[in-house]
Structure formats: structure tokens, C-alpha cells
Scaffold this motif. Structure first.
Motif, PDB file in Angstrom:
ATOM      1  N   LEU A 352      18.132  -4.570 -15.955  1.00  0.00           N
ATOM      2  CA  LEU A 352      17.586  -3.307 -16.472  1.00  0.00           C
ATOM      3  C   LEU A 352      18.249  -2.114 -15.779  1.00  0.00           C
ATOM      4  O   LEU A 352      18.561  -1.118 -16.427  1.00  0.00           O
ATOM      5  N   HIS A 353      18.482  -2.255 -14.478  1.00  0.00           N
ATOM      6  CA  HIS A 353      19.188  -1.179 -13.766  1.00  0.00           C
ATOM      7  C   HIS A 353      20.612  -1.044 -14.306  1.00  0.00           C
ATOM      8  O   HIS A 353      21.093   0.066 -14.517  1.00  0.00           O
ATOM      9  N   ASP A 354      21.254  -2.192 -14.551  1.00  0.00           N
ATOM     10  CA  ASP A 354      22.618  -2.152 -15.115  1.00  0.00           C
ATOM     11  C   ASP A 354      22.628  -1.431 -16.466  1.00  0.00           C
ATOM     12  O   ASP A 354      23.621  -0.824 -16.851  1.00  0.00           O
ATOM     13  N   LEU A 355      21.508  -1.559 -17.195  1.00  0.00           N
ATOM     14  CA  LEU A 355      21.434  -0.902 -18.509  1.00  0.00           C
ATOM     15  C   LEU A 355      20.950   0.556 -18.384  1.00  0.00           C
ATOM     16  O   LEU A 355      20.555   1.171 -19.384  1.00  0.00           O
ATOM     17  N   ASN A 356      20.944   1.045 -17.146  1.00  0.00           N
ATOM     18  CA  ASN A 356      20.614   2.451 -16.864  1.00  0.00           C
ATOM     19  C   ASN A 356      19.143   2.831 -17.046  1.00  0.00           C
ATOM     20  O   ASN A 356      18.840   4.003 -17.246  1.00  0.00           O
ATOM     21  N   PHE A 357      18.262   1.868 -16.956  1.00  0.00           N
ATOM     22  CA  PHE A 357      16.845   2.236 -16.917  1.00  0.00           C
ATOM     23  C   PHE A 357      16.506   2.548 -15.469  1.00  0.00           C
ATOM     24  O   PHE A 357      16.967   1.869 -14.553  1.00  0.00           O
ATOM     25  N   SER A 358      15.727   3.609 -15.277  1.00  0.00           N
ATOM     26  CA  SER A 358      15.443   4.037 -13.896  1.00  0.00           C
ATOM     27  C   SER A 358      14.267   3.240 -13.342  1.00  0.00           C
ATOM     28  O   SER A 358      13.497   2.630 -14.092  1.00  0.00           O
ATOM     29  N   LYS A 359      14.111   3.292 -12.025  1.00  0.00           N
ATOM     30  CA  LYS A 359      13.012   2.632 -11.320  1.00  0.00           C
ATOM     31  C   LYS A 359      11.661   3.043 -11.908  1.00  0.00           C
ATOM     32  O   LYS A 359      10.741   2.236 -12.032  1.00  0.00           O
ATOM     33  N   ASP A 360      11.579   4.324 -12.245  1.00  0.00           N
ATOM     34  CA  ASP A 360      10.367   4.906 -12.789  1.00  0.00           C
ATOM     35  C   ASP A 360       9.976   4.343 -14.147  1.00  0.00           C
ATOM     36  O   ASP A 360       8.828   4.447 -14.572  1.00  0.00           O
ATOM     37  N   GLU A 361      10.979   3.810 -14.851  1.00  0.00           N
ATOM     38  CA  GLU A 361      10.726   3.288 -16.199  1.00  0.00           C
ATOM     39  C   GLU A 361      10.400   1.793 -16.196  1.00  0.00           C
ATOM     40  O   GLU A 361      10.228   1.198 -17.257  1.00  0.00           O
TER      41      GLU A 361
END
Ligand code: FAD
Ligand code: NAD
Length: 367
Positions: A352-361
């Protein structure tokens, strides 16, 4: 009168009061919190100790007393919302006038960090046990009538058993009895049943023991715990749920809450990972819900399918996720929940981080 110690919470003053009629005693707790709800209060009256724990963020305000007179078993609670008042009603056993409410016990009338309160257990009775899949069962347990406890969305409780002389506790996530039970507040006063979807591992330490319990047996269940925050749903438009195996359990109340209470919501998508078709918990209910509510979609992914399976296959992967996690609109507010075996969850969060979703999301459910 007790003062909140921390800045961020403001310096609200917590207090309680009590009053009586011939037949009842009402304890009023004043929190001044407008958003207080019935899952913020946990009440127990057992072993000569009356305990009411009001939870505000990471703190508990405790009423803890030995009541001066006997009361009937059932207790009820209600919220007077606009003023943040909680009222607990006890029925007297005898219609005498009480001179005092009772004698203070440990930490009575104090405001303490939750982690210092410790988990409190009450004996719950096994009411029923139903097969859901070949190895997963729906357990129904009943709280004592002298307790009030509701598990907040996304939180879990602990069950305790004595296995070969040693006390073992394991966390489990309460669910509703089905995906179609209404989630309403204020909840009916008689909300005494707790449901759990639990997979029995034949070589496991705890679950075979749990499976051996007879209907009518008692199991101690703790107060809820967990760091999931429903404030994440504010203005939410797209909700994505990634669950593997019994990792479905926190998604059950999340799904229910999102579909019934989050007005801004446009779409909820569940990607549900299992080994085989036989392992899919509540498959037909999930399909029915997707049919009934156009905002909800479900996709099943199998890691060990039979040759007949025509759906998605494999483990969690960049290809599966990038196709699944399409925002409804470019700018829409997104939230992703993930739960399953630790390697699944860890890998999922990395992807998910690799797909640019932030920690907050992202919220990941972990041990
Ligand atoms: P364990 O003894 O822990 O064994 C589990 C499996 O691993 C068995 O198949 C066992 O044979 C195998 N195993 C054990 N040790 C090893 C080893 N060294 N090497 C290889 N394999 C091994 N579960 C649910 O079913 N429903 C829920 O709602 C739920 N909610 C949870 C909520 C939270 C917050 C967490 C952290 C977990 C939750 N769980 C839930 C999981 C649950 O807490 C237990 O971990 C689970 O029931 C296993 O318990 P057990 O003691 O029977 O098995
Ligand atoms: P399972 O063994 O049936 O596996 C389900 C799916 O998980 C598999 O099909 C696969 O897609 C995926 N998976 C399994 N191992 C993987 C790995 N090493 N790497 C990538 N993907 C993998 O699952 P189960 O027996 O139902 O276990 C569910 C897990 O969820 C348990 O570990 C339980 O503790 C956890 N759980 C946690 C919570 C929580 O709140 N923290 C709540 C419920 C369940």
C-alpha cells in the motif's frame, strides 16, 4: 471532583451524583463530552463490587464502590447526549431509603490512564455454537445481566480459559450475529449477547479448548481494547477492506458502521483472501449484501483453489491491489483497513505504501 490531568483533553471536570426513589437508585456521571455514547461506559456489579468505567480516549473515570444495600441483578444505562451525562439505573432489592451509596473501593472517583486500570473480566455464558465453515464457528456468549458492555467498532476483547492448570488469554473480535443485523444507537437496553467468529486450530493451544466447552459453561471476557478510530470515517468516500481468513472479523462491524452511519460514503470494497472456497466465511451473506447494497462490492481471492475456480487467485500482490484500489474520483477521501495473518498484513501494508497510500489512509490490525 476529579480533574483531567492532560492538556489535549481540556480541563473538564468529571463528577458523579446519585439519587433514589422507593424502588431504584440512579447514578449520574457528568462527563461534559458531547459525543459520549453507550460504548464509552462499562458497568459490572459482581462479588460485592459495583464498577462503572467511563472511557474517554486513553483515560478511564472509575466509579468503584461496595453498594450499601443489595440491588436486583439487571442494570441499565442511558446517555443524556446533549449534556454528556450518563445515567445508570439500579433496582433496589428492598424499598428502603439508602443513606449513602456505598463504600469506596480501589481507584473510586478517579481518572486514570487506561493502561493503569488493567483489563476487567466478567463471566459470560456460552449460549450457542454454530458451524460457519468446516473449521470456523459462530459462538454466542451472554453477558451477565449485571453488566453493560459494548465493543466499539474495530476493537477486540480477551477470552480466558484455564488450559492444563494455566490461565491462557487470547484476543477475539466481536461481530454481529449476521451481516444483516441493524446497527442502531441507542442500542436496545437488552444488548447482552456477544458473537464471535472463531477458527478452531486442531493443534492450537486455546481454540480446541474453547470448542470443548458445553452450552451453559462460563468464559471470562475482558473489557474492549484497541486503537481503531471511527473518526477516520469522517467525510470518507471510498473504503477498501483487505481481509484474510478470520481477519474478516473486524471488517464485519466496520462494514456495518460504514454502510449505516457514514453519509459521505460512496463505495466499500472488500477483497477477501482465503485458501479455498470452503474456507470463505459468510460467503453467501457477503454476496447477498453486495447484491442488496450497490455501494458494496466483494471479491474473493484464493491461494489454493481447485481447478474449477474461475475467480482471482494467489496471495496479496501489487497486481491485485493496484487493480482493486481504484479511487471513485481522483480526489476522493480514501481509507483502507487490512487484517489477517501477520505476514499477509505486513506485506499488504508495504504494498500500500508502494502504491502511494499514506499512513493516515491505512489501518492495519495487528497483534
Ligand atoms: P495457537 O496455539 O496460537 O496456534 C495457531 C496455529 O498455528 C495452529 O494451527 C498451530 O498448529 C499453529 N502453530 C502454533 N505454533 C506454531 C509453530 N511454532 N510453528 C508452526 N505453526 C504453529 N481469531 C479468530 O478466530 N477470530 C477472531 O475474531 C480473532 N480476533 C483476533 C483479534 C486480535 C487483535 C488478534 C491479535 C488475534 C485475533 N484472533 C482471532 C486470533 C486468536 O487470538 C488466536 O491467535 C487464534 O484463535 C489461535 O489460537 P490457538 O491458541 O488455538 O492457536
Ligand atoms: P489462513 O491460514 O486461512 O489464510 C488466509 C489467507 O491469508 C491465505 O489464503 C493467504 O491469502 C493469506 N496468507 C496466509 N499466509 C500468508 C503469508 N505467509 N503471506 C501472505 N499471505 C498469506 O488464515 P487464518 O488461519 O484464518 O488466520 C487469520 C489470521 O488473522 C490469524 O493469524 C489471526 O490471528 C489474524 N487475526 C487478527 C485480528 C486482529 O485484529 N489483529 C483479527 C482477526 C484475525
Amino acid at each position: 471532583r476529579t480533574r483531567l490531568p492532560r492538556k489535549g483533553l481540556g480541563l473538564q471536570v468529571y463528577s458523579y451524583d446519585w439519587f433514589q426513589t422507593d424502588s431504584s437508585v440512579t447514578i449520574a456521571i457528568y462527563t461534559k463530552q458531547k459525543d459520549i455514547s453507550l460504548d464509552s461506559i462499562i458497568i459490572d456489579n459482581q462479588d460485592d463490587s459495583f464498577r462503572a468505567e467511563t472511557i474517554i480516549q486513553d483515560y478511564s473515570y472509575l466509579i468503584h464502590i461496595r453498594l450499601s444495600h443489595e440491588v436486583q441483578e439487571d442494570v441499565s444505562a442511558r446517555i443524556v447526549e446533549n449534556v454528556g451525562k450518563i445515567e445508570i439505573v439500579l433496582k433496589k432489592k428492598e424499598n428502603t431509603s439508602w443513606k449513602c451509596l456505598g463504600h469506596p473501593l480501589e481507584n473510586h472517583n478517579s481518572f486514570i490512564p487506561r493502561k493503569d486500570v488493567g483489563l476487567h473480566y466478567r463471566e459470560c455464558q456460552l449460549i450457542s455454537k454454530e458451524d460457519v465453515t468446516h473449521d470456523t464457528k459462530l459462538f454466542c456468549l451472554k453477558l451477565p445481566p449485571s453488566s453493560h458492555l459494548q465493543t466499539p467498532v474495530g476493537q477486540h476483547v480477551y477470552l480466558k480459559l484455564t488450559v492444563t492448570g494455566a490461565e491462557i488469554v487470547k484476543p477475539y473480535t466481536p461481530v454481529s450475529d449476521s451481516l444483516f443485523s441493524e446497527f442502531k444507537e441507542p442500542v436496545l437496553p437488552n444488548k447482552q449477547y456477544m458473537y464471535f467468529l472463531i477458527k478452531i486450530y486442531p493443534a492450537g493451544l486455546f481454540t480446541p479448548e474453547l470448542d470443548h466447552l458445553q452450552i451453559g459453561d462460563f468464559v471470562p471476557i475482558s473489557s474492549p481494547e484497541g486503537n481503531f478510530k471511527i473518526s477516520k470515517f469522517q467525510e470518507l468516500e471510498d473504503l477498501f477492506l483487505l481481509a484474510a481468513g478470520t481477519g474478516l472479523t473486524p471488517m464485519v462491524t466496520i462494514l456495518n458502521f460504514a454502510l449505516t452511519r457514514v453519509r459521505s460514503l460512496r463505495k466499500v470494497k472488500l477483497m477477501f483472501f482465503n485458501k479455498t472456497e470452503d474456507d470463505i466465511i459468510w460467503r453467501s451473506q457477503l454476496e447477498k449484501l453486495a447484491f442488496k447494497d450497490k455501494r458494496f462490492d466483494v471479491e474473493f481471492v484464493l491461494s489454493a483453489p481447485t481447478s474449477e475456480w474461475t475467480g482471482k487467485q494467489g496471495h496479496i500482490s501489487p497486481a491485485l491491489l493496484s487493480e482493486f484500489l481504484k479511487r471513485n474520483l481522483d480526489e476522493s477521501k480514501v481509507f483502507i483497513c487490512i487484517c489477517g495473518p501477520t505476514p499477509f498484513t505486513e506485506q499488504g501494508v508495504r504494498l500500500l505504501h508502494d502504491l502511494n497510500f499514506s499512513k493516515d489512509e491505512i489501518h492495519s490490525f495487528t497483534a
